[in-house]
Design a protein around this motif. Sequence first.
Motif, PDB file in Angstrom:
ATOM      1  N   HIS A 447      10.922  -9.490  -3.591  1.00  0.00           N
ATOM      2  CA  HIS A 447       9.471  -9.324  -3.588  1.00  0.00           C
ATOM      3  C   HIS A 447       9.108  -7.848  -3.733  1.00  0.00           C
ATOM      4  O   HIS A 447       8.210  -7.479  -4.504  1.00  0.00           O
ATOM      5  N   ALA A 448       9.841  -7.003  -3.013  1.00  0.00           N
ATOM      6  CA  ALA A 448       9.555  -5.564  -3.090  1.00  0.00           C
ATOM      7  C   ALA A 448       9.803  -5.045  -4.504  1.00  0.00           C
ATOM      8  O   ALA A 448       9.061  -4.207  -5.010  1.00  0.00           O
ATOM      9  N   GLU A 451       6.953  -6.490  -6.690  1.00  0.00           N
ATOM     10  CA  GLU A 451       5.629  -5.942  -6.394  1.00  0.00           C
ATOM     11  C   GLU A 451       5.773  -4.652  -5.608  1.00  0.00           C
ATOM     12  O   GLU A 451       5.513  -4.600  -4.406  1.00  0.00           O
ATOM     13  N   PRO A 452       6.156  -3.589  -6.323  1.00  0.00           N
ATOM     14  CA  PRO A 452       6.459  -2.333  -5.619  1.00  0.00           C
ATOM     15  C   PRO A 452       5.262  -1.784  -4.835  1.00  0.00           C
ATOM     16  O   PRO A 452       5.443  -1.041  -3.876  1.00  0.00           O
ATOM     17  N   LEU A 453       4.045  -2.186  -5.193  1.00  0.00           N
ATOM     18  CA  LEU A 453       2.881  -1.626  -4.500  1.00  0.00           C
ATOM     19  C   LEU A 453       2.502  -2.412  -3.253  1.00  0.00           C
ATOM     20  O   LEU A 453       1.722  -1.940  -2.433  1.00  0.00           O
ATOM     21  N   ALA A 454       3.078  -3.631  -3.108  1.00  0.00           N
ATOM     22  CA  ALA A 454       2.723  -4.449  -1.948  1.00  0.00           C
ATOM     23  C   ALA A 454       3.328  -3.844  -0.690  1.00  0.00           C
ATOM     24  O   ALA A 454       4.404  -3.254  -0.720  1.00  0.00           O
ATOM     25  N   ALA A 455       2.629  -4.011   0.442  1.00  0.00           N
ATOM     26  CA  ALA A 455       3.114  -3.435   1.699  1.00  0.00           C
ATOM     27  C   ALA A 455       4.216  -4.292   2.315  1.00  0.00           C
ATOM     28  O   ALA A 455       4.867  -3.875   3.266  1.00  0.00           O
ATOM     29  N   GLY A 456       4.415  -5.496   1.795  1.00  0.00           N
ATOM     30  CA  GLY A 456       5.443  -6.373   2.328  1.00  0.00           C
ATOM     31  C   GLY A 456       5.224  -7.774   1.797  1.00  0.00           C
ATOM     32  O   GLY A 456       4.301  -8.007   1.011  1.00  0.00           O
ATOM     33  N   VAL A 489       6.224  -9.498   6.066  1.00  0.00           N
ATOM     34  CA  VAL A 489       7.595  -9.136   6.377  1.00  0.00           C
ATOM     35  C   VAL A 489       7.871  -7.842   5.636  1.00  0.00           C
ATOM     36  O   VAL A 489       7.758  -7.776   4.415  1.00  0.00           O
ATOM     37  N   GLN A 490       8.186  -6.815   6.402  1.00  0.00           N
ATOM     38  CA  GLN A 490       8.418  -5.502   5.791  1.00  0.00           C
ATOM     39  C   GLN A 490       9.805  -5.036   6.126  1.00  0.00           C
ATOM     40  O   GLN A 490      10.380  -5.440   7.131  1.00  0.00           O
ATOM     41  N   LEU A 491      10.302  -4.158   5.274  1.00  0.00           N
ATOM     42  CA  LEU A 491      11.503  -3.435   5.647  1.00  0.00           C
ATOM     43  C   LEU A 491      11.038  -2.220   6.406  1.00  0.00           C
ATOM     44  O   LEU A 491      10.124  -1.526   5.974  1.00  0.00           O
TER      45      LEU A 491
END
Length: 631
Positions: A447-448, A451-456, A489-491
């Motif tokens: 997902h990251a 969508e590199p601009l998404a926060a998670g 869900v974020q790293l």
Amino acid sequence: MSGMHVVVTAGHVDHGKSALIRALTGQEPDRWAEERRRGMTIDLGFGWLNLPAGDQMAFVDVPGHERFVPNMLAGLGPVPAVLFVVAADEGWMPQSSEHLAVIDALGIGSGLLVVTKSDLADPAAAMEQALSRIAATSLGAIPAVAVSAVTGAGLPELHAALDQLAKDLPEPDPAAPVRIWIDRAFTMSGSGTVVTGTLPAGTVHRGDDLVLAPSMRPVSIRELQSLGETVPAAVGTARLALNLRGVSKESVHRGMALVQAGRWTLADCVDVRLRAVAGQPAEDGGSWSRTGPPGEGGVAGTLPRTVTLHVGSARCIARVRPLGLDVARLSLAEPLPLHVGDRLLLRDPGSRHAGSWPAVAGATVLDVLPPKLTRRGAAGAAARLLASWPEQPDAAHLLARHGLLRASALLAMGVREHPEPVTGEWLADPEHWRALGHQLGEVVAGHAAAEPLAAGMPVEAARAALDLPDRRLVLALAQPPFRISCGLVQLAPAVGGAAAGLPEPLQAAIQVLRADLDTAPFASPDADRLRKLGLDQRSIAAAVRAGELMRISDQVVLAPGADLAAAALLADLPQPFTAAQAREALATTRRTAIPLLEFLDRAGVTVRQPDDRRIVRGPARDPAEPPAARG
Ligand SMILES: Nc1nc2c(ncn2[C@@H]2O[C@H](COP(=O)(O)OP(=O)(O)OP(=O)(O)O)[C@@H](O)[C@H]2O)c(=O)[nH]1
Ligand SMILES: [Mg+2]
């Protein structure tokens, strides 16, 4: 409270079962005028006595005639001990075999042989013959008594033997979940609907709420009677008459069950282990050979496509799908309240013709909520798994198959003990849980990358991607390097260092990989895993340059320092060691072990000898300076 035992009769028609109950209890088991007129039991009868030691013993009397086999089965099904009756003058007969096969299929383990009509013939031969047949079944070696219901000879010995049987019977668990298979339902003027049945274990009280399976409508116990006395409560084993509130006589009948809510699975599909049944000798002229002894083909292959299934006082039609030699899936025409470990009796409904009796097989329920077999090869895999299970599967077995289960679902399957939940009441198979954590890493990194601009990744999207039944499972899976923030869900942000200069999606992927390698340092990610994490050769090269990964070969990347960690482990092996020993010590596969050894050879850490074995060189073996302490 307890001190009651329930025993069921068995044996060929006219061999004196009812006369024996009459002689023992003074009560009339043949309740119907028609039975007394014909001198033959048609339906179940009852009686009870006080044993010398003070316990009470209740009897369920079954018909021996072939025409009333379903009634016989409803009697034998729910009762844990038998009084096996053989007449001295006739000896072993076809229904003796049939009843014994039923007992064996149900796995009934306690009983007594009674050779009746000892006034008509010497009982010795009949006794010897019967004991040898019985010895080959679940009953095994049981005591035997010869009696005459007419002269009363042998009755004192029978009383003593019944007293001993009562002492030898296993003590049922008073906290066990309640299931009472109904054997009679009637109305009593002034008190409404009354049902009777055997409580094999557990406790019921006046006023208790139960549910009526299979409709699962709630009913409450208005009044409770046991052996003719009104009682406030009863503990299994017990014979009970229950006056029910909330149900009309028309909607209750034999084969239904009163069960404790939430403690049973209403199952319409079960996976079972089949067992051929002893006591089906060919010389009796029956059709037993259809289920035969367990030959090379297994029992599953010998069963007809459709069988009549009996459990407790219930029976229903079931379709058989063989999965393996002795494992099958049964699809029930009507749902039944079942547990894993329940014993079923399967009969061939096609063999009900004159002169023969139905073929029989026994079955043990292994799964009451079996997963659909849709993938190719799923049936074979299920058979292999189930073949390794014991007769009483536990939480670990069921979780290994189901992956995730609610504790309440497991309880309804009949399993009380379970591991610590992963969240709420969710239980997880440890291996499945690790795999899910792995998968979460892949979908979040994917997902990251997408969508590199998404926060998670939204929790709900992760739940759907992993096909999880509850979003709380995502929260529980999101252990470091993941975290949950604002429903995403974020790293967790990379902890400074060189990785900080790398593009975010690459940082994310590296964190997932490094988390994997923290738990299994020599399990290098394979091409598929790298691709799923969005790591191509260029991004791996960037990660290696940044000191985030270590390249061992074209195909193998590990965490930096893996070489030294490997050297430390290898130094502990007896020197020299083989590649296989190294692979084992590193808990990895050849795919990683061989390039890693070659890497260590090139670095001069290991030396490869002419016989292909290796030694760890120099200081690595110096205990004063363990290699792990360096670097
Ligand atoms: N002489 C003699 N006759 C007996 C004895 N026990 C039973 N009988 C007779 O044998 C016949 C059958 O007895 P039941 O008790 O009805 O036999 P059963 O096994 O209950 O028969 P079903 O319920 O129809 O299977 C009756 O006529 C009894 O009187 C005995 O010990 N001695
Ligand atoms: Mg009878």
